[in-house]
Design a protein around this motif. Structure first.
Motif, mmCIF file in Angstrom:
data_model
loop_
_atom_site.group_PDB
_atom_site.id
_atom_site.type_symbol
_atom_site.label_atom_id
_atom_site.label_comp_id
_atom_site.label_asym_id
_atom_site.label_seq_id
_atom_site.Cartn_x
_atom_site.Cartn_y
_atom_site.Cartn_z
ATOM 1 N N LEU A 452 0.802 -1.227 0.000
ATOM 2 C CA LEU A 452 0.000 0.000 0.000
ATOM 3 C C LEU A 452 0.834 1.276 0.000
ATOM 4 C CD1 LEU A 452 -2.861 -0.986 2.493
ATOM 5 C CD2 LEU A 452 -3.080 -0.573 0.038
ATOM 6 N N TYR A 453 1.944 1.297 0.698
ATOM 7 C CA TYR A 453 2.705 2.537 0.823
ATOM 8 C C TYR A 453 3.230 3.063 -0.515
ATOM 9 C CZ TYR A 453 2.594 2.248 5.941
ATOM 10 O OH TYR A 453 2.188 2.211 7.260
ATOM 11 N N PRO A 454 3.765 2.215 -1.415
ATOM 12 C CA PRO A 454 4.178 2.752 -2.725
ATOM 13 C C PRO A 454 3.018 3.371 -3.497
ATOM 14 C CG PRO A 454 5.148 0.590 -2.350
ATOM 15 C CD PRO A 454 4.153 0.803 -1.264
ATOM 16 N N LEU A 455 1.814 2.807 -3.359
ATOM 17 C CA LEU A 455 0.654 3.372 -4.050
ATOM 18 C C LEU A 455 0.242 4.705 -3.432
ATOM 19 C CD1 LEU A 455 -1.492 0.143 -4.615
ATOM 20 C CD2 LEU A 455 0.076 1.284 -6.203
ATOM 21 N N VAL A 456 0.403 4.829 -2.122
ATOM 22 C CA VAL A 456 0.166 6.115 -1.464
ATOM 23 C C VAL A 456 1.121 7.172 -2.015
ATOM 24 C CG1 VAL A 456 0.356 7.367 0.722
ATOM 25 C CG2 VAL A 456 -0.771 5.138 0.665
ATOM 26 N N ILE A 457 2.389 6.795 -2.128
ATOM 27 C CA ILE A 457 3.400 7.726 -2.638
ATOM 28 C C ILE A 457 3.090 8.146 -4.069
ATOM 29 C CG2 ILE A 457 5.843 7.941 -3.270
ATOM 30 C CD1 ILE A 457 6.454 6.063 -0.881
ATOM 31 N N LEU A 458 2.741 7.182 -4.929
ATOM 32 C CA LEU A 458 2.421 7.502 -6.325
ATOM 33 C C LEU A 458 1.192 8.390 -6.422
ATOM 34 C CD1 LEU A 458 3.043 4.079 -8.131
ATOM 35 C CD2 LEU A 458 4.408 6.163 -8.319
ATOM 36 N N THR A 459 0.186 8.115 -5.595
ATOM 37 C CA THR A 459 -1.040 8.914 -5.622
ATOM 38 C C THR A 459 -0.767 10.372 -5.294
ATOM 39 O OG1 THR A 459 -2.376 6.987 -4.995
ATOM 40 C CG2 THR A 459 -3.348 9.154 -4.626
ATOM 41 N N ILE A 460 0.053 10.606 -4.288
ATOM 42 C CA ILE A 460 0.377 11.982 -3.900
ATOM 43 C C ILE A 460 1.381 12.610 -4.867
ATOM 44 C CG2 ILE A 460 1.402 13.406 -2.083
ATOM 45 C CD1 ILE A 460 0.317 11.376 -0.059
ATOM 46 N N PHE A 461 2.374 11.836 -5.293
ATOM 47 C CA PHE A 461 3.404 12.365 -6.187
ATOM 48 C C PHE A 461 2.789 12.886 -7.489
ATOM 49 C CE2 PHE A 461 6.295 11.703 -9.776
ATOM 50 C CZ PHE A 461 7.354 12.509 -9.392
ATOM 51 N N PHE A 462 1.935 12.065 -8.128
ATOM 52 C CA PHE A 462 1.348 12.493 -9.398
ATOM 53 C C PHE A 462 0.281 13.567 -9.192
ATOM 54 C CE2 PHE A 462 2.842 8.258 -11.022
ATOM 55 C CZ PHE A 462 3.772 8.788 -11.888
ATOM 56 N N GLY A 463 -0.253 13.677 -7.972
ATOM 57 C CA GLY A 463 -1.179 14.767 -7.690
ATOM 58 C C GLY A 463 -0.476 16.094 -7.550
ATOM 59 N N VAL A 464 0.745 16.058 -6.992
ATOM 60 C CA VAL A 464 1.525 17.282 -6.785
ATOM 61 C C VAL A 464 2.377 17.610 -8.007
ATOM 62 C CG1 VAL A 464 3.321 18.339 -5.358
ATOM 63 C CG2 VAL A 464 1.560 16.923 -4.297
ATOM 64 N N TYR A 465 2.888 16.564 -8.675
ATOM 65 C CA TYR A 465 3.822 16.769 -9.793
ATOM 66 C C TYR A 465 3.437 15.841 -10.957
ATOM 67 C CZ TYR A 465 8.292 17.432 -12.221
ATOM 68 O OH TYR A 465 9.265 17.736 -13.153
ATOM 69 N N PRO A 466 2.419 16.226 -11.740
ATOM 70 C CA PRO A 466 1.964 15.379 -12.849
ATOM 71 C C PRO A 466 2.804 15.504 -14.117
ATOM 72 C CG PRO A 466 0.590 17.328 -12.709
ATOM 73 C CD PRO A 466 1.575 17.418 -11.565
ATOM 74 N N ALA A 467 3.817 16.368 -14.100
ATOM 75 C CA ALA A 467 4.586 16.669 -15.308
ATOM 76 C C ALA A 467 5.166 15.434 -16.001
ATOM 77 C CB ALA A 467 5.701 17.666 -14.988
ATOM 78 N N PRO A 468 5.701 14.435 -15.292
ATOM 79 C CA PRO A 468 6.267 13.282 -16.005
ATOM 80 C C PRO A 468 5.277 12.583 -16.929
ATOM 81 C CG PRO A 468 6.981 13.265 -13.717
ATOM 82 C CD PRO A 468 5.965 14.355 -13.842
#
Length: 499
Positions: A452-468
């Motif tokens: 679950l923790y990697p999915l939490v990180i991805l959810t927040i990361f792409f919410g804050v920084y969708p540029a990639p």
């Protein structure tokens, strides 16, 4: 490249399944499946690391004759639209193995073989450059998913598996006819890039658009051919639900982007109001249905139908914002919906019930679980700072540019999703811990944290920084939208010259 990277990505899971066939120990099967899953995800990361975001051309292309007499080739390649879906499929495939570590305790070898074969076929769908090869991957994946639901599902698994199989197979019959017609209309070739370059008459485009629409609509699924999904989700094991929501639903939307818009632009424009109508109905109707559910899995299943409505709406807006938003929403929904079904699996493995009324007050003895569930719930609602917000906003902006009324009605889905998602979270997590059956529940195990923790990180990361994501898809989306607009303009110029 001299190394056939895409073939490795597609067939590493098949190799893993072949190795598992000769194993007898369940623990060895689990660890071997996990190992092949890690290798496949690593290959996808290597592919993304070498991906050129500045071009719309197909990359890592492999092509060799397969059935030369019929012009069928084994051809693979990825562009900005498809590359990220390989990563998503490999990631969720690996997570599905971990999610099944304890939950699947019978016929473990057969389950892992089915899961790995399913992963390989889905990967093939996203990188096939030959239409016949695409159809083979598209149809073959029904078999392992049918087995996953029908053998390892709940009490109503046989009914759900048959319903899933019949719905998708019925949609694919017209798809097959459309593939054959397109083969002859497009110069007797199955080359997807060559077929995309063809300028077909509007009448032919309309018929083919409908044939492809039925198959893709069942997979998305769009209203009214969505009824197989709640049954399949409720009966499927946790891994089956992750794959269904995270990847399989995206294949239908991917079909619209790969075939409908670029190959049948005139028909896509003509039928866009029809698709908009179905999308808005899906967003509003299934959100209302979700609010009435008492089963956690069924609520999330109807939520998936609603969120995929934003994808089809953004796709047929056929502008940069809409298409970019649709792709981002597909990726975000794959992560978030898969994570939500994982959260359901965590408590189901402990209590063996999915009834909302059986829970309450879990924040008191499962605080880490409550935080993870909260992040995914907020992303499902579309809270700013989560990946769910970016995709929904862009699809609504794209829809607004195409049709103001469509965007207006679709916006109501944001309110409705907040209503059912927050209602579910409050009932399950908050309140006093009064039920005796809940007091002994333990918080997340190390394995569950690893999932679950990697999915939490991805959810927040792409919410804050969708540029990639936008950087990877920009060139391909621009080409798709520009070609679409050029085809419509050319048809309009011809009509004016005739007048």
């Amino acid at each position: 490249m001299s190394i056939p990277l895409l073939s490795l990505i597609v067939f590493v899971p098949v190799a893993g399944a072949a190795v598992l066939v000769f194993m007898r120990s369940d623990d060895a099967v689990r660890w071997t499946a996990l190992g092949f899953g890690i290798v496949d995800l690593a290959l996808c990361i290597v592919m993304l690391a070498g991906f050129d975001t500045t071009t719309h051309e197909m990359q890592f292309v492999e092509s060799r004759p397969w059935v030369a007499a019929l012009g069928i080739a084994y051809a693979l390649g990825v562009d900005g639209i498809s590359a990220l879906f390989l990563f998503l499929t490999a990631l969720l495939g690996l997570i599905s193995v971990l999610a099944s570590w304890v939950a699947i305790d019978r016929k473990v070898k057969e389950f892992m073989v089915s899961l790995l074969v399913m992963q390989a076929l889905m990967l093939g769908v996203f990188c096939a450059l030959d239409l016949f090869l695409f159809y083979v991957f598209w149809e073959a994946m029904l078999i392992p998913m049918y087995l996953i639901i029908g053998v390892w599902g709940g009490e109503g698994r046989v009914y759900a598996a048959f319903k899933f199989f019949l719905y998708t197979l019925a949609g694919s019959i017209l798809f097959l006819i459309g593939v054959i017609v397109l083969y002859f209309q497009g110069g007797e070739t199955f080359d997807i890039l060559a077929l995309t370059a063809q300028d077909l008459p509007f009448g032919v485009q309309s018929w083919l658009f409908f044939a492809f629409l039925v198959a893709f609509a069942v997979k998305v699924p769009m209203v009214p051919v969505h009824t197989w999904l709640p049954d399949a989700h409720v009966q499927a094991p946790t891994a089956g639900s992750i794959i269904l929501a995270g990847v399989l639903l995206k294949m239908g939307a991917y079909g619209f982007l790969r075939f409908s818009l670029p190959m049948f632009p005139l028909a896509s424009d003509f039928f866009a109001p029809f698709v908009f109508t179905l999308s808005v109905i899906a967003i509003i109707y299934t959100s209302l249905v979700a609010m009435m559910q008492t089963d956690i899995k069924k609520l999330i299943a109807y939520s998936s139908v609603a969120h995929m409505g934003y994808v089809t709406m953004g796709t047929f807006a056929a502008n940069v914002q809409g298409v970019q938003g649709a792709i981002f929403q597909m990726l975000s929904h794959g992560i978030v919906s898969g994570a939500l079904f994982l959260c359901v699996g965590v408590v189901y493995d402990r209590l063996h019930t999915r009834e909302i009324a059986a829970y309450g007050g879990l924040v008191n003895n499962m605080p880490k679980y409550a935080v993870a569930f909260m992040v995914f719930t907020m992303a499902n609602v579309g809270l700013p700072g989560t990946s769910g917000f970016v995709g929904e906003v862009l699809t609504l902006v794209g829809a607004f540019r195409a049709n103001t009324w469509v965007a207006l009605f679709a916006t109501s889905g944001v309110i409705l999703s907040a209503a059912y998602a927050l209602w579910l979270y409050r009932r399950v997590i908050f309140g006093a811990l009064e039920k005796e059956s809940l007091k002994a529940l333990l918080d997340l195990s190390p394995r569950e944290k690893l999932i679950l923790y990697p999915l939490v990180i991805l959810t927040i990361f792409f919410g804050v920084y969708p540029a990639p994501v936008f950087d990877a898809t920009a060139a391909s989306v621009d080409l798709l939208v520009n070609n679409y607009a050029a085809a419509l303009q050319a048809a309009q110029d011809v009509a004016l010259s005739v007048q």
